[in-house]
Design a protein around this motif. Structure first.
Motif, mmCIF file in Angstrom:
data_model
loop_
_atom_site.group_PDB
_atom_site.id
_atom_site.type_symbol
_atom_site.label_atom_id
_atom_site.label_comp_id
_atom_site.label_asym_id
_atom_site.label_seq_id
_atom_site.Cartn_x
_atom_site.Cartn_y
_atom_site.Cartn_z
ATOM 1 N N VAL A 63 0.834 -1.204 0.000
ATOM 2 C CA VAL A 63 0.000 0.000 0.000
ATOM 3 C C VAL A 63 0.867 1.252 0.000
ATOM 4 O O VAL A 63 0.583 2.220 -0.721
ATOM 5 C CB VAL A 63 -0.950 0.003 1.212
ATOM 6 N N LYS A 64 1.930 1.235 0.772
ATOM 7 C CA LYS A 64 2.781 2.415 0.909
ATOM 8 C C LYS A 64 3.652 2.662 -0.310
ATOM 9 O O LYS A 64 3.782 3.802 -0.779
ATOM 10 C CB LYS A 64 3.667 2.279 2.148
ATOM 11 N N GLU A 65 4.233 1.604 -0.861
ATOM 12 C CA GLU A 65 5.235 1.781 -1.902
ATOM 13 C C GLU A 65 4.733 1.492 -3.320
ATOM 14 O O GLU A 65 5.230 2.093 -4.274
ATOM 15 C CB GLU A 65 6.453 0.894 -1.611
ATOM 16 N N TYR A 66 3.799 0.589 -3.476
ATOM 17 C CA TYR A 66 3.354 0.206 -4.817
ATOM 18 C C TYR A 66 2.105 0.947 -5.287
ATOM 19 O O TYR A 66 2.048 1.407 -6.430
ATOM 20 C CB TYR A 66 3.093 -1.305 -4.867
ATOM 21 N N GLN A 67 1.090 1.037 -4.428
ATOM 22 C CA GLN A 67 -0.162 1.627 -4.893
ATOM 23 C C GLN A 67 -0.007 3.060 -5.413
ATOM 24 O O GLN A 67 -0.571 3.393 -6.469
ATOM 25 C CB GLN A 67 -1.219 1.572 -3.780
ATOM 26 N N PRO A 68 0.789 3.912 -4.744
ATOM 27 C CA PRO A 68 0.902 5.290 -5.249
ATOM 28 C C PRO A 68 1.561 5.402 -6.615
ATOM 29 O O PRO A 68 1.388 6.411 -7.309
ATOM 30 C CB PRO A 68 1.760 5.985 -4.178
ATOM 31 N N ILE A 69 2.339 4.395 -7.022
ATOM 32 C CA ILE A 69 3.032 4.473 -8.312
ATOM 33 C C ILE A 69 2.412 3.538 -9.347
ATOM 34 O O ILE A 69 2.980 3.313 -10.410
ATOM 35 C CB ILE A 69 4.536 4.162 -8.164
ATOM 36 N N SER A 70 1.257 2.986 -9.036
ATOM 37 C CA SER A 70 0.657 2.007 -9.939
ATOM 38 C C SER A 70 0.013 2.677 -11.141
ATOM 39 O O SER A 70 -0.572 3.751 -11.043
ATOM 40 C CB SER A 70 -0.371 1.168 -9.182
ATOM 41 N N LYS A 71 0.129 2.019 -12.272
ATOM 42 C CA LYS A 71 -0.426 2.517 -13.525
ATOM 43 C C LYS A 71 -1.118 1.364 -14.254
ATOM 44 O O LYS A 71 -0.711 0.215 -14.159
ATOM 45 C CB LYS A 71 0.673 3.112 -14.409
ATOM 46 N N THR A 72 -2.130 1.693 -15.017
ATOM 47 C CA THR A 72 -2.855 0.675 -15.780
ATOM 48 C C THR A 72 -2.213 0.472 -17.150
ATOM 49 O O THR A 72 -1.247 1.139 -17.519
ATOM 50 C CB THR A 72 -4.320 1.096 -15.986
ATOM 51 N N PHE A 73 -2.799 -0.436 -17.914
ATOM 52 C CA PHE A 73 -2.349 -0.657 -19.286
ATOM 53 C C PHE A 73 -2.479 0.608 -20.141
ATOM 54 O O PHE A 73 -1.910 0.669 -21.223
ATOM 55 C CB PHE A 73 -3.197 -1.770 -19.922
#
Length: 436
Positions: A375-385
């Motif tokens: 939640v802290k490190e991945y979700q803020p930088i997540s992008k879709t296709f």
């Protein structure tokens, strides 16, 4: 758990498409959701088997506990299996026997929206603003569902791609956990020297993880399949650089030469039996493979050659259809159901990430350090296709489930050609099936 396994299976319909709050809070805000309609019939909610059967049992109880305001119908619950599910939805919608609300394939809402069958969720968004849930959404999760016409659907869980490692194998290899691409290559070589797979992936029957790796590395390098305004752009320099790096992993034997035929079961076995040390996989990997040792750990996201950080996310969603006893009734039920989602995570029935910050703070979720890190490190930088843009559309479905990406991935994993040639073929394959 089976949840992550069905997370992939749910995309099986896309190739076909390429070819052809608490209950009191609801009562307060539900009354203002559109016109009330006749209130006759039942609000049918169709849901998929996102996890073990206990998940569907819990979701059914939530549905049956719904107490509509006066004049609105109750809701019914039905589990729809993933096998041939797109045909199930298509046939039911065509005959007007389908659901009023459903979960389903990650891009299903956009495809049915093109057919004029989706009821937009703007009134639900307004209701969530009134009851405080709108501000509870994690950053950016709503962006993908905002079209020119309105909100096509509402996200309810996040299927993220996460880098995982097995600590004992890194200790044995004397390797450091990767932080960037060069250290990933070096760690992979070190793991190979002790006889294990340095980077686990696969592209066998029903396994989309290899496809996801290719796109994840592109966006981790600031690239992506599309331009910000949605035009195909596979041959940009950042994509070429990313695929050249994946090819380097292949040529150095860091990715197993047999990966092209690995199914999800093969990958699960490799993780469970300590035959792989590192790789990109789903959230909840330890639970998925039944490893309670604490040895499988979420690594931090990698930094790309130009300082970029990003990972791939599939925001699974709940959609409404125009065929309903009344639109207000559908909207009222959806507001209610979104307010009850916390119970699914409190019972530890979901391995995917929730979309609400309040759920990520529950002890049942936050008690797992891997969850906290993701939640802290991945979700803020997540992008879709859709990256480098944000909005999803039906073309994303064609990309995700079509043959062009499968063929591209298998070409790279077998080392049959160079990055530019493979990307050129990939772009040509997509151009023949997507809408401009």
């Amino acid at each position: 758990m089976r949840s992550t396994r069905t997370t992939f299976t749910r995309r099986g319909f896309l190739g076909l498409a390429a070819a052809a709050a608490a209950s009191p809070a609801l009562a307060a805000c539900g009354g203002g959701l559109g016109s009330s309609g006749s209130g006759s019939g039942t609000v049918k909610f169709w849901d998929m088997p996102w996890s073990t059967p206990a998940y569907n049992t819990a979701a059914k109880k939530i549905t049956q506990a719904y107490a509509p305001s006066s004049g609105n119908p109750k809701a019914s619950y039905q589990t729809i299996q993933w096998s041939n599910f797109y045909q199930t939805f298509s046939s039911a919608i065509a005959s007007k026997t389908g659901p009023a609300i459903s979960t389903g394939g990650g891009f299903q809402a956009f495809q049915f929206d093109e057919q004029g069958q989706i009821a937009h969720a703007d009134n639900v968004i307004d209701a969530l603003r009134k009851n405080g849930q709108y501000d509870d959404f994690l950053p950016g999760v709503l962006d993908a569902f905002k079209s020119d016409k309105g909100y096509v659907a509402l996200p309810w869980q996040l299927d993220l791609r996460v880098f995982w490692y097995r600590k004992s194998l890194f200790d044995k290899a004397g390797a450091s956990v990767p932080t960037d691409w060069p250290s990933l290559l070096e760690a992979g070589k070190a793991l190979k020297r002790i006889g294990v797979i340095g980077f686990c992936t696969g592209s066998g029957t029903g396994n989309f993880m290899g496809n996801h790796l290719m796109i994840a590395m592109m966006i981790n390098n600031g690239g992506g399949v599309f331009t910000p305004d949605g035009q195909l752009d596979l041959l940009n320099d950042r994509n070429v650089e990313a695929i050249e790096f994946v090819s380097e992993l292949v040529s150095n034997g860091v990715i197993d030469p047999a990966a092209v035929s690995y199914t999800l079961d093969n990958m699960d076995t490799q993780w469970k039996s300590s035959r792989t040390g590192y790789g990109l996989y789903v959230t909840g990997l330890p639970q998925r493979v039944g490893d309670t040792s604490g040895d499988i750990i979420a690594a931090s996201p990698l930094t790309g050659p130009h300082g970029d950080k990003a990972t791939l996310v599939f925001p699974n969603n709940i959609m409404m259809y125009k065929n309903t006893p009344s639109q207000a009734s559908s909207e009222a039920f959806l507001v209610y159901y979104m307010g009850q989602l916390k119970h699914l995570w409190q019972q530890k029935l979901m391995s995917a990430l929730p979309v609400f910050k309040s759920i990520t703070e529950l002890p049942e979720f936050a008690g797992d350090p891997n969850n906290v890190k993701i939640v802290k490190e991945y979700q803020p930088i997540s992008k879709t296709f859709a990256s480098r843009g944000t909005a999803l559309d039906a073309n994303i479905a064609v990309l995700d489930g079509g043959q062009a990406i499968n063929q591209f991935t298998q070409t790279i994993l077998t080392g049959k050609t160079d990055a530019k040639s493979a990307l050129k073929t990939f772009q040509s394959g997509l151009q023949s099936v997507i809408k401009s």
